[in-house]
Design a protein around this motif. Structure first.
Motif, mmCIF file in Angstrom:
data_model
loop_
_atom_site.group_PDB
_atom_site.id
_atom_site.type_symbol
_atom_site.label_atom_id
_atom_site.label_comp_id
_atom_site.label_asym_id
_atom_site.label_seq_id
_atom_site.Cartn_x
_atom_site.Cartn_y
_atom_site.Cartn_z
ATOM 1 N N ASP A 1 0.866 -1.237 -0.198
ATOM 2 C CA ASP A 1 0.006 0.034 0.166
ATOM 3 C C ASP A 1 0.847 1.081 0.044
ATOM 4 O O ASP A 1 0.481 2.228 -0.510
ATOM 5 N N THR A 2 1.982 1.252 0.642
ATOM 6 C CA THR A 2 2.972 2.434 0.865
ATOM 7 C C THR A 2 3.798 2.477 -0.171
ATOM 8 O O THR A 2 4.673 3.306 -0.338
ATOM 9 N N HIS A 3 4.050 1.415 -1.007
ATOM 10 C CA HIS A 3 5.254 1.301 -2.022
ATOM 11 C C HIS A 3 4.708 0.817 -3.315
ATOM 12 O O HIS A 3 4.647 -0.459 -3.731
ATOM 13 N N PRO A 4 4.021 1.771 -3.982
ATOM 14 C CA PRO A 4 2.994 1.343 -5.107
ATOM 15 C C PRO A 4 3.817 0.865 -6.373
ATOM 16 O O PRO A 4 3.219 0.158 -6.955
ATOM 17 N N GLY A 5 4.968 0.843 -6.293
ATOM 18 C CA GLY A 5 6.004 0.241 -7.548
ATOM 19 C C GLY A 5 6.355 -1.304 -7.242
ATOM 20 O O GLY A 5 7.168 -1.824 -8.042
ATOM 21 N N GLU A 6 6.180 -1.584 -6.071
ATOM 22 C CA GLU A 6 6.730 -2.973 -5.494
ATOM 23 C C GLU A 6 5.873 -3.990 -5.783
ATOM 24 O O GLU A 6 4.571 -3.875 -5.484
ATOM 25 N N VAL A 7 6.444 -5.275 -5.939
ATOM 26 C CA VAL A 7 5.609 -6.427 -6.107
ATOM 27 C C VAL A 7 6.162 -7.624 -5.379
ATOM 28 O O VAL A 7 7.422 -7.600 -5.116
ATOM 29 N N VAL A 8 5.347 -8.143 -4.557
ATOM 30 C CA VAL A 8 5.789 -9.247 -3.420
ATOM 31 C C VAL A 8 5.277 -10.352 -3.866
ATOM 32 O O VAL A 8 3.931 -10.633 -4.218
ATOM 33 N N ILE A 9 6.123 -11.631 -3.850
ATOM 34 C CA ILE A 9 5.534 -12.809 -4.309
ATOM 35 C C ILE A 9 5.325 -13.787 -2.726
ATOM 36 O O ILE A 9 6.397 -13.592 -2.137
ATOM 37 N N LEU A 10 4.158 -14.205 -2.623
ATOM 38 C CA LEU A 10 4.053 -15.004 -1.280
ATOM 39 C C LEU A 10 3.935 -16.506 -1.758
ATOM 40 O O LEU A 10 2.828 -17.036 -2.533
ATOM 41 N N ASP A 11 4.762 -17.379 -1.487
ATOM 42 C CA ASP A 11 4.453 -18.808 -1.870
ATOM 43 C C ASP A 11 4.326 -19.671 -0.863
ATOM 44 O O ASP A 11 5.035 -19.967 0.170
ATOM 45 N N CYS A 12 3.141 -20.009 -0.848
ATOM 46 C CA CYS A 12 2.377 -21.059 0.005
ATOM 47 C C CYS A 12 3.178 -21.971 -0.381
ATOM 48 O O CYS A 12 2.483 -22.949 -1.003
ATOM 49 N N GLN A 13 4.024 -22.745 0.468
ATOM 50 C CA GLN A 13 4.887 -23.875 -0.209
ATOM 51 C C GLN A 13 4.443 -25.413 0.557
ATOM 52 O O GLN A 13 4.355 -26.188 -0.291
ATOM 53 N N HIS A 14 4.214 -25.247 2.010
ATOM 54 C CA HIS A 14 3.819 -26.265 2.756
ATOM 55 C C HIS A 14 2.804 -26.285 3.681
ATOM 56 O O HIS A 14 2.727 -25.225 4.262
ATOM 57 N N PHE A 15 1.872 -27.233 3.637
ATOM 58 C CA PHE A 15 0.894 -27.140 4.532
ATOM 59 C C PHE A 15 0.756 -28.426 5.467
ATOM 60 O O PHE A 15 1.276 -29.606 4.876
ATOM 61 N N TYR A 16 0.598 -27.957 6.685
ATOM 62 C CA TYR A 16 0.798 -29.408 7.584
ATOM 63 C C TYR A 16 -0.524 -29.214 8.531
ATOM 64 O O TYR A 16 -0.926 -28.049 9.021
ATOM 65 N N GLY A 17 -1.169 -30.373 8.724
ATOM 66 C CA GLY A 17 -2.573 -30.371 9.419
ATOM 67 C C GLY A 17 -3.401 -29.672 8.662
ATOM 68 O O GLY A 17 -4.392 -29.312 9.401
ATOM 69 N N PHE A 18 -3.477 -29.670 7.492
ATOM 70 C CA PHE A 18 -4.606 -28.840 6.874
ATOM 71 C C PHE A 18 -5.538 -29.855 6.316
ATOM 72 O O PHE A 18 -5.277 -30.937 5.634
ATOM 73 N N THR A 19 -7.111 -29.575 6.365
ATOM 74 C CA THR A 19 -7.939 -30.322 5.714
ATOM 75 C C THR A 19 -8.490 -29.616 4.699
ATOM 76 O O THR A 19 -8.111 -28.405 4.433
#
Ligand SMILES: *[C@@H]1O[C@H](CO)[C@@H](O)[C@H](O)[C@H]1NC(C)=O
Ligand SMILES: *[C@@H]1O[C@H](CO)[C@@H](O)[C@H](O)[C@H]1NC(C)=O
Length: 343
Positions: free
Chosen positions: A140-158
Protein backbone atom coordinates in the motif's frame (compact mmCIF):
# COMPACT_ATOMS: atom_id res chain seq x y z
CA UNK A 1 1.48 -12.77 -29.74
CA UNK A 2 4.90 -12.21 -31.21
CA UNK A 3 8.07 -11.23 -29.41
CA UNK A 4 10.74 -9.10 -30.89
CA UNK A 5 14.06 -8.90 -29.17
CA UNK A 6 15.87 -5.66 -29.72
CA UNK A 7 19.40 -4.89 -28.74
CA UNK A 8 19.66 -1.64 -26.90
CA UNK A 9 22.88 0.19 -26.36
CA UNK A 10 21.52 1.56 -23.16
CA UNK A 11 24.68 0.82 -21.28
CA UNK A 12 26.28 3.62 -23.26
CA UNK A 13 23.62 6.05 -22.13
CA UNK A 14 23.42 4.95 -18.55
CA UNK A 15 26.49 3.23 -17.10
CA UNK A 16 25.68 -0.05 -15.43
CA UNK A 17 27.26 1.02 -12.14
CA UNK A 18 25.38 4.28 -12.03
CA UNK A 19 22.15 2.41 -12.56
CA UNK A 20 22.95 -0.02 -9.75
CA UNK A 21 23.90 2.76 -7.34
CA UNK A 22 20.63 4.53 -7.91
CA UNK A 23 18.64 1.61 -6.57
CA UNK A 24 17.30 2.00 -3.08
CA UNK A 25 16.64 -1.45 -1.62
CA UNK A 26 13.30 -0.39 -0.21
CA UNK A 27 12.10 0.72 -3.66
CA UNK A 28 14.36 -1.23 -5.95
CA UNK A 29 11.66 -2.34 -8.35
CA UNK A 30 10.38 1.18 -8.92
CA UNK A 31 13.99 2.37 -9.24
CA UNK A 32 14.87 -0.12 -11.99
CA UNK A 33 15.86 1.46 -15.32
CA UNK A 34 12.74 1.88 -17.48
CA UNK A 35 13.52 -0.84 -20.09
CA UNK A 36 13.68 -3.49 -17.37
CA UNK A 37 10.17 -2.68 -16.25
CA UNK A 38 8.99 -3.76 -19.69
CA UNK A 39 10.54 -7.20 -19.29
CA UNK A 40 8.51 -10.17 -18.08
CA UNK A 41 8.78 -10.45 -14.31
CA UNK A 42 9.99 -14.04 -14.80
CA UNK A 43 13.08 -12.62 -16.60
CA UNK A 44 14.11 -10.44 -13.63
CA UNK A 45 16.36 -11.46 -10.73
CA UNK A 46 14.37 -11.21 -7.49
CA UNK A 47 15.83 -11.85 -4.02
CA UNK A 48 13.80 -13.97 -1.64
CA UNK A 49 14.14 -15.57 1.76
CA UNK A 50 14.12 -19.28 2.55
CA UNK A 51 11.75 -20.37 5.33
CA UNK A 52 10.99 -16.68 5.60
CA UNK A 53 9.02 -16.63 8.83
CA UNK A 54 11.24 -18.65 11.18
CA UNK A 55 12.29 -15.41 12.92
CA UNK A 56 9.08 -15.88 14.92
CA UNK A 57 10.29 -19.12 16.52
CA UNK A 58 11.35 -18.59 20.15
CA UNK A 59 12.17 -20.57 23.29
CA UNK A 60 8.48 -20.73 24.07
CA UNK A 61 7.57 -22.24 20.66
CA UNK A 62 6.03 -25.69 20.74
CA UNK A 63 6.63 -28.67 18.46
CA UNK A 64 4.63 -28.46 15.22
CA UNK A 65 3.10 -31.16 12.98
CA UNK A 66 5.92 -30.99 10.42
CA UNK A 67 8.54 -32.08 13.00
CA UNK A 68 10.15 -35.50 13.04
CA UNK A 69 8.41 -37.43 15.86
CA UNK A 70 11.69 -37.69 17.77
CA UNK A 71 11.72 -33.91 18.19
CA UNK A 72 9.01 -34.25 20.84
CA UNK A 73 11.49 -36.08 23.05
CA UNK A 74 14.62 -34.12 22.14
CA UNK A 75 13.17 -30.62 22.33
CA UNK A 76 12.75 -30.42 26.13
CA UNK A 77 16.36 -31.58 26.54
CA UNK A 78 18.09 -29.63 23.78
CA UNK A 79 15.92 -26.60 23.26
CA UNK A 80 18.80 -24.16 22.60
CA UNK A 81 20.50 -26.38 20.03
CA UNK A 82 17.28 -27.16 18.23
CA UNK A 83 16.40 -23.48 18.01
CA UNK A 84 19.85 -22.68 16.61
CA UNK A 85 19.35 -25.25 13.85
CA UNK A 86 15.72 -24.38 13.13
CA UNK A 87 15.77 -20.61 12.76
CA UNK A 88 16.76 -19.52 9.24
CA UNK A 89 15.96 -15.79 9.33
CA UNK A 90 16.72 -13.08 11.89
CA UNK A 91 14.85 -10.19 10.27
CA UNK A 92 11.10 -9.87 10.46
CA UNK A 93 8.88 -9.48 7.40
CA UNK A 94 8.89 -5.69 7.44
CA UNK A 95 12.68 -5.51 7.63
CA UNK A 96 13.05 -8.15 4.91
CA UNK A 97 10.83 -6.02 2.67
CA UNK A 98 12.92 -2.90 3.43
CA UNK A 99 16.15 -4.66 2.42
CA UNK A 100 14.67 -5.67 -0.93
CA UNK A 101 13.28 -9.17 -0.32
CA UNK A 102 10.30 -9.65 -2.63
CA UNK A 103 9.66 -13.40 -2.33
CA UNK A 104 8.60 -15.17 0.85
CA UNK A 105 8.72 -18.93 1.37
CA UNK A 106 5.77 -19.81 3.64
CA UNK A 107 5.22 -23.05 5.53
CA UNK A 108 1.88 -23.15 7.26
CA UNK A 109 0.32 -25.30 9.93
CA UNK A 110 -2.92 -25.52 11.83
CA UNK A 111 -2.95 -25.85 15.61
CA UNK A 112 -5.29 -27.97 17.71
CA UNK A 113 -7.88 -25.85 19.54
CA UNK A 114 -6.87 -22.73 17.64
CA UNK A 115 -8.58 -21.63 14.45
CA UNK A 116 -5.67 -19.41 13.38
CA UNK A 117 -2.98 -20.45 10.91
CA UNK A 118 0.63 -20.42 12.05
CA UNK A 119 4.00 -20.39 10.35
CA UNK A 120 6.06 -23.46 11.07
CA UNK A 121 9.45 -25.11 10.69
CA UNK A 122 9.38 -28.06 13.04
CA UNK A 123 8.39 -25.60 15.75
CA UNK A 124 5.48 -23.20 15.63
CA UNK A 125 6.27 -19.62 14.66
CA UNK A 126 3.90 -16.65 14.67
CA UNK A 127 0.27 -16.64 13.74
CA UNK A 128 0.12 -15.44 10.11
CA UNK A 129 -1.84 -12.18 10.33
CA UNK A 130 0.96 -9.87 11.54
CA UNK A 131 3.41 -10.77 8.79
CA UNK A 132 0.82 -10.90 6.02
CA UNK A 133 -0.59 -7.60 7.25
CA UNK A 134 2.90 -6.07 6.98
CA UNK A 135 3.05 -7.22 3.35
CA UNK A 136 -0.28 -5.48 2.77
CA UNK A 137 0.92 -2.29 4.44
CA UNK A 138 4.16 -2.41 2.47
CA UNK A 139 2.52 -2.70 -0.95
CA UNK A 140 0.00 0.00 0.00
CA UNK A 141 2.84 2.39 0.83
CA UNK A 142 5.21 1.26 -1.98
CA UNK A 143 3.11 1.34 -5.14
CA UNK A 144 5.92 0.25 -7.50
CA UNK A 145 6.85 -2.91 -5.59
CA UNK A 146 5.58 -6.43 -6.20
CA UNK A 147 5.74 -9.22 -3.59
CA UNK A 148 5.51 -12.98 -4.18
CA UNK A 149 4.07 -15.10 -1.37
CA UNK A 150 4.79 -18.78 -1.95
CA UNK A 151 2.48 -20.98 0.13
CA UNK A 152 4.91 -23.84 -0.10
CA UNK A 153 3.98 -26.44 2.52
CA UNK A 154 0.85 -27.10 4.55
CA UNK A 155 0.70 -29.26 7.67
CA UNK A 156 -2.39 -30.46 9.45
CA UNK A 157 -4.60 -28.92 6.74
CA UNK A 158 -7.98 -30.34 5.80
CA UNK A 159 -9.80 -29.32 2.65
CA UNK A 160 -11.84 -26.90 4.78
CA UNK A 161 -8.65 -25.35 6.15
CA UNK A 162 -7.50 -24.66 2.58
CA UNK A 163 -10.85 -23.03 1.84
CA UNK A 164 -10.59 -20.90 4.97
CA UNK A 165 -7.02 -19.80 4.16
CA UNK A 166 -8.05 -19.08 0.58
CA UNK A 167 -10.86 -16.81 1.79
CA UNK A 168 -8.50 -15.06 4.24
CA UNK A 169 -5.94 -14.32 1.51
CA UNK A 170 -8.56 -13.13 -0.97
CA UNK A 171 -10.08 -10.81 1.64
CA UNK A 172 -6.71 -9.44 2.71
CA UNK A 173 -5.18 -8.70 -0.71
CA UNK A 174 -8.28 -8.54 -2.94
CA UNK A 175 -7.66 -6.49 -6.09
CA UNK A 176 -3.90 -6.30 -5.37
CA UNK A 177 -3.56 -9.97 -6.36
CA UNK A 178 -2.00 -10.79 -9.72
CA UNK A 179 -4.28 -13.41 -11.32
CA UNK A 180 -2.58 -16.30 -13.07
CA UNK A 181 -2.29 -16.08 -16.83
CA UNK A 182 -1.59 -18.61 -19.51
CA UNK A 183 1.22 -16.42 -20.83
CA UNK A 184 3.42 -15.20 -17.99
CA UNK A 185 5.47 -13.15 -20.48
CA UNK A 186 2.67 -10.59 -20.46
CA UNK A 187 3.31 -9.81 -16.78
CA UNK A 188 5.81 -6.97 -16.39
CA UNK A 189 6.38 -4.42 -13.64
CA UNK A 190 4.80 -1.79 -15.87
CA UNK A 191 1.74 -3.87 -16.67
CA UNK A 192 1.24 -4.60 -12.97
CA UNK A 193 1.76 -0.96 -11.99
CA UNK A 194 -0.92 0.11 -14.44
CA UNK A 195 -3.37 -2.39 -12.94
CA UNK A 196 -2.24 -1.65 -9.34
CA UNK A 197 -1.56 -5.35 -8.82
CA UNK A 198 1.25 -6.07 -6.39
CA UNK A 199 0.88 -9.46 -4.72
CA UNK A 200 1.47 -12.84 -6.37
CA UNK A 201 0.35 -15.85 -4.38
CA UNK A 202 1.72 -19.23 -5.41
CA UNK A 203 -0.44 -21.90 -3.79
CA UNK A 204 1.08 -25.38 -3.83
CA UNK A 205 -2.02 -27.46 -3.18
CA UNK A 206 -4.58 -28.58 -5.74
CA UNK A 207 -7.52 -28.06 -3.35
CA UNK A 208 -7.82 -24.44 -4.47
CA UNK A 209 -6.57 -24.87 -8.03
CA UNK A 210 -9.69 -23.35 -9.56
CA UNK A 211 -8.95 -20.04 -7.80
CA UNK A 212 -7.69 -17.86 -10.65
CA UNK A 213 -6.17 -15.35 -8.20
CA UNK A 214 -3.55 -17.91 -7.17
CA UNK A 215 -0.65 -19.20 -9.26
CA UNK A 216 -0.21 -22.94 -9.54
CA UNK A 217 3.03 -24.66 -8.52
CA UNK A 218 4.16 -25.38 -12.07
CA UNK A 219 4.20 -21.64 -12.80
CA UNK A 220 7.13 -21.27 -10.39
CA UNK A 221 9.03 -24.52 -9.80
CA UNK A 222 11.22 -24.48 -6.69
CA UNK A 223 13.34 -27.64 -6.59
CA UNK A 224 15.02 -28.41 -3.25
CA UNK A 225 18.79 -28.93 -3.64
CA UNK A 226 19.01 -31.15 -0.51
CA UNK A 227 22.77 -30.62 -0.25
CA UNK A 228 25.00 -30.21 2.79
CA UNK A 229 28.18 -29.23 0.94
CA UNK A 230 29.10 -26.12 -1.02
CA UNK A 231 30.27 -28.15 -4.02
CA UNK A 232 27.03 -30.14 -4.07
CA UNK A 233 24.94 -26.98 -3.88
CA UNK A 234 26.91 -25.12 -6.56
CA UNK A 235 26.71 -28.11 -8.88
CA UNK A 236 22.95 -28.31 -8.30
CA UNK A 237 22.48 -24.62 -9.11
CA UNK A 238 24.76 -24.79 -12.17
CA UNK A 239 22.80 -27.69 -13.63
CA UNK A 240 19.27 -26.43 -13.16
CA UNK A 241 17.01 -26.77 -16.18
CA UNK A 242 14.29 -24.25 -16.61
CA UNK A 243 11.30 -24.04 -18.89
CA UNK A 244 11.23 -20.76 -20.88
CA UNK A 245 7.66 -19.87 -20.02
CA UNK A 246 7.60 -20.19 -16.23
CA UNK A 247 9.12 -18.46 -13.25
CA UNK A 248 11.70 -20.31 -11.17
CA UNK A 249 13.16 -20.38 -7.66
CA UNK A 250 16.88 -21.07 -7.23
CA UNK A 251 17.30 -22.23 -3.62
CA UNK A 252 20.79 -21.14 -2.52
CA UNK A 253 20.55 -23.02 0.76
CA UNK A 254 22.43 -25.79 2.50
CA UNK A 255 20.33 -28.37 4.31
CA UNK A 256 21.96 -29.93 7.36
CA UNK A 257 21.36 -33.64 7.90
CA UNK A 258 20.97 -34.95 11.49
CA UNK A 259 24.54 -36.23 11.49
CA UNK A 260 25.78 -32.86 10.17
CA UNK A 261 24.08 -31.22 13.16
CA UNK A 262 25.35 -33.76 15.71
CA UNK A 263 28.92 -33.10 14.56
CA UNK A 264 28.40 -29.34 14.91
CA UNK A 265 26.23 -29.44 18.01
CA UNK A 266 27.33 -26.19 19.60
CA UNK A 267 27.22 -24.23 16.34
CA UNK A 268 24.18 -23.05 14.37
CA UNK A 269 22.55 -23.09 10.96
CA UNK A 270 23.59 -19.48 10.57
CA UNK A 271 27.31 -20.19 11.12
CA UNK A 272 27.51 -23.54 9.35
CA UNK A 273 25.07 -23.11 6.47
CA UNK A 274 24.13 -19.47 5.90
CA UNK A 275 27.60 -17.92 6.30
CA UNK A 276 29.27 -20.39 3.87
CA UNK A 277 26.53 -19.72 1.30
CA UNK A 278 27.09 -15.96 1.52
CA UNK A 279 30.90 -16.32 1.44
CA UNK A 280 31.27 -19.07 -1.16
CA UNK A 281 28.07 -19.51 -3.15
CA UNK A 282 26.94 -15.90 -3.52
CA UNK A 283 30.15 -14.92 -5.42
CA UNK A 284 29.33 -17.73 -7.87
CA UNK A 285 25.73 -16.57 -8.17
CA UNK A 286 27.10 -13.17 -9.13
CA UNK A 287 28.14 -14.83 -12.42
CA UNK A 288 24.58 -15.92 -13.18
CA UNK A 289 22.26 -13.76 -15.24
CA UNK A 290 18.53 -13.23 -15.35
CA UNK A 291 16.72 -13.04 -18.71
CA UNK A 292 14.97 -15.54 -20.95
CA UNK A 293 15.97 -19.20 -20.76
CA UNK A 294 17.24 -20.77 -23.98
CA UNK A 295 14.37 -22.67 -25.66
CA UNK A 296 16.30 -25.94 -25.44
CA UNK A 297 18.70 -26.83 -22.65
CA UNK A 298 22.27 -26.44 -23.84
CA UNK A 299 24.85 -28.35 -21.84
CA UNK A 300 27.26 -26.02 -20.10
CA UNK A 301 24.88 -23.07 -20.34
CA UNK A 302 23.42 -22.10 -16.99
CA UNK A 303 19.69 -21.56 -16.70
CA UNK A 304 18.97 -17.89 -15.98
CA UNK A 305 17.81 -16.93 -12.51
CA UNK A 306 14.46 -15.47 -11.53
CA UNK A 307 13.81 -15.75 -7.79
CA UNK A 308 16.88 -16.64 -5.71
CA UNK A 309 16.46 -17.45 -2.01
CA UNK A 310 18.85 -17.77 0.93
CA UNK A 311 18.95 -18.08 4.71
CA UNK A 312 19.69 -15.03 6.92
CA UNK A 313 19.18 -12.59 4.06
CA UNK A 314 20.09 -9.58 6.24
CA UNK A 315 23.67 -10.75 6.80
CA UNK A 316 26.62 -8.44 5.96
CA UNK A 317 24.55 -5.35 5.35
CA UNK A 318 22.10 -7.23 3.12
CA UNK A 319 24.78 -8.31 0.64
CA UNK A 320 22.53 -11.12 -0.59
CA UNK A 321 19.60 -9.00 -1.85
CA UNK A 322 22.03 -6.35 -3.13
CA UNK A 323 23.94 -8.91 -5.20
CA UNK A 324 20.80 -10.49 -6.66
CA UNK A 325 19.18 -7.15 -7.49
CA UNK A 326 22.38 -5.99 -9.22
CA UNK A 327 22.21 -8.99 -11.57
CA UNK A 328 19.38 -7.17 -13.34
CA UNK A 329 21.85 -4.57 -14.58
CA UNK A 330 23.40 -7.24 -16.81
CA UNK A 331 20.20 -7.10 -18.82
CA UNK A 332 21.19 -3.57 -19.80
CA UNK A 333 24.71 -4.59 -20.72
CA UNK A 334 24.68 -6.97 -23.66
CA UNK A 335 21.70 -9.09 -24.56
CA UNK A 336 19.55 -6.18 -23.54
CA UNK A 337 16.35 -7.67 -24.40
CA UNK A 338 13.34 -5.54 -24.54
CA UNK A 339 10.21 -7.38 -25.30
CA UNK A 340 7.70 -5.79 -27.60
CA UNK A 341 4.24 -6.99 -28.14
CA UNK A 342 3.74 -6.85 -31.87
CA UNK A 343 0.09 -7.68 -31.65
C1 LIG B 1 -3.54 -30.85 -0.62
O1 LIG B 1 -4.34 -30.79 0.52
C2 LIG B 1 -5.16 -31.95 0.75
C3 LIG B 1 -6.04 -31.64 1.94
O2 LIG B 1 -5.28 -31.28 3.06
C4 LIG B 1 -4.27 -33.15 0.96
O3 LIG B 1 -5.05 -34.31 1.15
C5 LIG B 1 -3.36 -33.32 -0.27
O4 LIG B 1 -2.47 -34.39 -0.08
C6 LIG B 1 -2.60 -32.04 -0.53
N1 LIG B 1 -1.86 -32.16 -1.77
C7 LIG B 1 -0.54 -32.13 -1.84
C8 LIG B 1 0.06 -32.21 -3.21
O5 LIG B 1 0.18 -32.02 -0.87
C1 LIG C 1 -7.19 -29.41 -9.96
O1 LIG C 1 -6.77 -30.56 -9.29
C2 LIG C 1 -7.57 -31.71 -9.60
C3 LIG C 1 -7.15 -32.84 -8.68
O2 LIG C 1 -5.79 -33.01 -8.68
C4 LIG C 1 -7.41 -32.02 -11.09
O3 LIG C 1 -8.16 -33.14 -11.45
C5 LIG C 1 -7.84 -30.81 -11.89
O4 LIG C 1 -7.61 -31.02 -13.27
C6 LIG C 1 -7.09 -29.55 -11.45
N1 LIG C 1 -7.66 -28.38 -12.09
C7 LIG C 1 -6.92 -27.39 -12.62
C8 LIG C 1 -7.67 -26.21 -13.12
O5 LIG C 1 -5.72 -27.44 -12.68
Amino acid sequence: MKFVFIVLSLAAIMGEDTAAQKLRLENWMSDLPAPLKELPLIFLAIPGSHDSMTYGITRSSTVAPDAEPILNRLYPLFRGTILRWTITQASDTWHQLLIGIRYFDLRLATKVDDDKFHFTHGLYGDEISTALGQVKEFVDTHPGEVVILDCQHFYGFTREDHMRLRRYLLDLYGPRLVPRQIDLHAITLNSLNRLKMQVIIVYRNETVNTTGEFWQPQMMPSPWPQQDTITGLVSFLENIRRHPSTGFVHQAVLTPTPIFIVLRWISSLRERCAVPVIKEVLPKLADFTPGPPAPAHKPGVRAPVNVVIADFVDMDNAIFPRTIIDLNMKLLRHTDIVHHNNG
